[in-house]
Design a protein around this motif. Structure first.
Motif, short mmCIF file in Angstrom:
data_model
loop_
_atom_site.label_atom_id
_atom_site.label_comp_id
_atom_site.label_asym_id
_atom_site.label_seq_id
_atom_site.Cartn_x
_atom_site.Cartn_y
_atom_site.Cartn_z
N PHE A 129 51.29 31.64 -0.55
CA PHE A 129 50.76 32.18 0.70
C PHE A 129 50.05 33.47 0.35
CE2 PHE A 129 51.16 35.47 3.91
CZ PHE A 129 50.56 34.88 5.03
N VAL A 130 48.76 33.57 0.69
CA VAL A 130 47.98 34.76 0.37
C VAL A 130 47.31 35.27 1.63
CG1 VAL A 130 46.12 35.73 -1.04
CG2 VAL A 130 47.52 33.87 -1.96
N ASN A 131 47.56 36.53 1.97
CA ASN A 131 46.84 37.19 3.05
C ASN A 131 45.84 38.14 2.40
OD1 ASN A 131 46.90 37.73 6.20
ND2 ASN A 131 46.65 39.71 5.21
N ARG A 132 44.56 37.99 2.75
CA ARG A 132 43.50 38.76 2.08
C ARG A 132 42.69 39.57 3.08
NH1 ARG A 132 39.76 36.12 -2.45
NH2 ARG A 132 41.56 36.89 -3.66
N ALA A 133 42.50 40.86 2.76
CA ALA A 133 41.49 41.69 3.41
C ALA A 133 40.35 41.84 2.42
CB ALA A 133 42.05 43.04 3.80
N PHE A 134 39.12 41.68 2.91
CA PHE A 134 37.98 41.57 2.01
C PHE A 134 36.78 42.32 2.58
CE2 PHE A 134 34.13 39.16 0.64
CZ PHE A 134 34.24 39.35 -0.73
N PHE A 135 36.06 42.99 1.70
CA PHE A 135 34.85 43.70 2.10
C PHE A 135 33.82 43.55 0.99
CE2 PHE A 135 32.17 47.51 2.02
CZ PHE A 135 31.71 47.54 3.33
N SER A 136 32.61 43.17 1.35
CA SER A 136 31.56 43.03 0.35
C SER A 136 30.22 43.36 0.99
CB SER A 136 31.54 41.60 -0.21
OG SER A 136 30.53 41.45 -1.19
N LYS A 137 29.77 44.59 0.79
CA LYS A 137 28.51 45.06 1.37
C LYS A 137 27.80 46.00 0.41
CE LYS A 137 28.86 43.12 5.49
NZ LYS A 137 27.88 42.13 5.98
N SER A 138 26.51 46.10 0.58
CA SER A 138 25.73 47.12 -0.12
C SER A 138 25.59 48.30 0.82
CB SER A 138 24.36 46.57 -0.52
OG SER A 138 23.64 47.52 -1.25
N VAL A 139 26.21 49.43 0.47
CA VAL A 139 26.27 50.61 1.34
C VAL A 139 25.19 51.60 0.91
CG1 VAL A 139 27.72 52.48 2.20
CG2 VAL A 139 28.75 50.27 1.60
N ALA A 140 24.32 51.95 1.83
CA ALA A 140 23.26 52.92 1.53
C ALA A 140 23.87 54.26 1.14
CB ALA A 140 22.35 53.08 2.74
N ALA A 141 23.29 54.89 0.13
CA ALA A 141 23.81 56.17 -0.35
C ALA A 141 23.77 57.23 0.73
CB ALA A 141 23.02 56.62 -1.57
#
Length: 394
Positions: A193-205
């Motif tokens: 059982f895996v609970n995942r929080a995920f974020f994948s973005k290109s963040v402007a400087a």
């Protein structure tokens, strides 16, 4: 320590709140492994056919069929690239410089531009608990947080940011197949059982520089999944004489694992971190195949060891033969049952690895250096990690 400094150092973005302008998806070419052990990493992360300690639950559950006693391991681990601390120190100097907000913003933009092309990574596992016995095991990893930064300037200075924050509960069972002749065949399964929080973005400087709080929890994709790994170990029975008798001394063992056989994704959410409705899901656990072999050295005095060769992550979208090849060597020394150690070296994804372990009673220390290939298929780029793990082993 500022809030932004905390983000850079610790990567615990799930705890932060605040607005930010998010650009396109982050570009990542790495292969993220949901579980990694320093022992395996030191020997090139080739462990499929070894799997003879508690980490067998995640590397090859079939290894539990060959355990003769129990083991309880409680540990914490940290891994990071040197650039993380360098970037954090430079960032902190700017934050505490007393400059105006506009000057600070310009300084941070220049800092990110100066680190163009660099990849910085951080992984923290503050607690891991595993209990294995002959044929079965149970593991709980409350938090495994991995954060990747990659500096680029496709339009303007920006940071490709990828975050994984996993909670894992796993159960394993393994046994021998009695009907097999000419060797020993063990099979095993680990349900997860895996609970995942995920974020994948290109963040402007500019956004990174102007916001005190870098990301809000509503930007995190969250979900859970139920899946399983199925593994096998085969040790052939070799003749005492003839051409094959030479191999008998090496006691070869071969392993295979199909990981995440369901590959069902994170379509359901418990709302533990992000309680808002989401239109997307975290990156799934990919169905991949790992193949491995192990060759033992003859034991001499207090020394022993093995050589290993694996092909891993077959069928992963980022698989290549360079990234899939893992090989290594491990050397054991044992003074007494409570005082022993290991030295290791190898190659993983085309880059060298090295590690050592020291065991004194129930206290274990693991140190390792390894690397991820964060480049493209045609242009490998090394991201060097240094990691440590502290354990209590009963």
């Amino acid at each position: 320590m500022s809030k932004k400094g905390t983000v850079v150092l610790a990567g615990l973005m799930t705890l932060l709140a605040g607005p930010i302008s998010l650009a396109a998806e982050s570009i990542s070419t790495t292969i993220h492994h949901s579980y990694q052990a320093p022992r395996a990493l030191g020997m090139g992360d080739a462990f499929v056919a070894v799997a003879n300690d508690y980490t067998a639950m995640f590397y090859n559950p079939a290894g539990l069929a060959r355990r003769e006693d129990g083991q309880i391991n409680m540990s914490m681990s940290f891994a990071g690239t040197p650039g993380v601390m360098d970037f954090y120190n430079e960032f902190s100097e700017i934050e505490s410089s007393g400059q105006s907000e506009s000057d600070k913003t310009q300084a941070i933009l220049q800092l990110i531009d100066d680190h163009y092309g660099e990849s910085m990574q951080f992984r923290l596992q503050p607690l891991e608990g595993v209990w294995v016995r002959p044929n079965w095991g149970i593991a709980l990893i409350p938090a495994d947080v991995s954060l990747d930064f990659a500096m680029h300037r496709q339009v303007g200075p920006a940071i490709d940011t990828t975050l994984y924050a996993d909670t894992t509960l796993a159960l394993s069972y393994a046994d021998d197949i009695k009907s097999v002749s000419h060797g020993r065949l063990s099979v095993g399964i680990t349900g997860k059982f895996v609970n995942r929080a995920f974020f994948s973005k290109s963040v402007a400087a500019s956004d990174f520089a102007s916001q005190d709080e870098v990301i809000q929890t509503s930007d995190l994709l969250e979900g859970y999944t139920l899946d399983a790994d199925i593994g096998a170990l085969w040790t052939p029975e070799l003749p005492d004489s003839g051409m094959w008798s030479v191999l008998r001394l090496a006691r070869p063992t071969f392993g295979a694992v199909v990981r995440n056989v369901g590959e069902v994704g994170f379509g359901q959410s418990l709302g533990l971190i992000n309680k808002e409705t989401q239109n997307d899901t975290p990156e799934k656990l990919y169905r991949v195949v790992d193949l491995g072999s192990r060759w033992e050295y003859p034991s001499m005095w207090i020394f022993g060891g093995r050589g290993v060769l694996d092909i891993r992550d077959i069928n992963h979208p980022e698989f290549s033969w360079r990234k899939g090849l893992h090989l290594g060597f491990e050397f054991d020394w044992t003074m007494t049952s409570w005082w022993k150690g290991h030295y290791r070296f190898g190659m993983s994804q085309g880059f060298w690895t090295a590690g050592l372990s020291a065991e004194l009673g129930i206290f274990n220390l693991d140190l390792v250096s390894y690397a991820d290939d964060v480049g493209t298929r045609n242009t490998p780029v090394e991201s060097r990690f240094y990691a440590t793990k502290l354990s209590l082993d009963f």
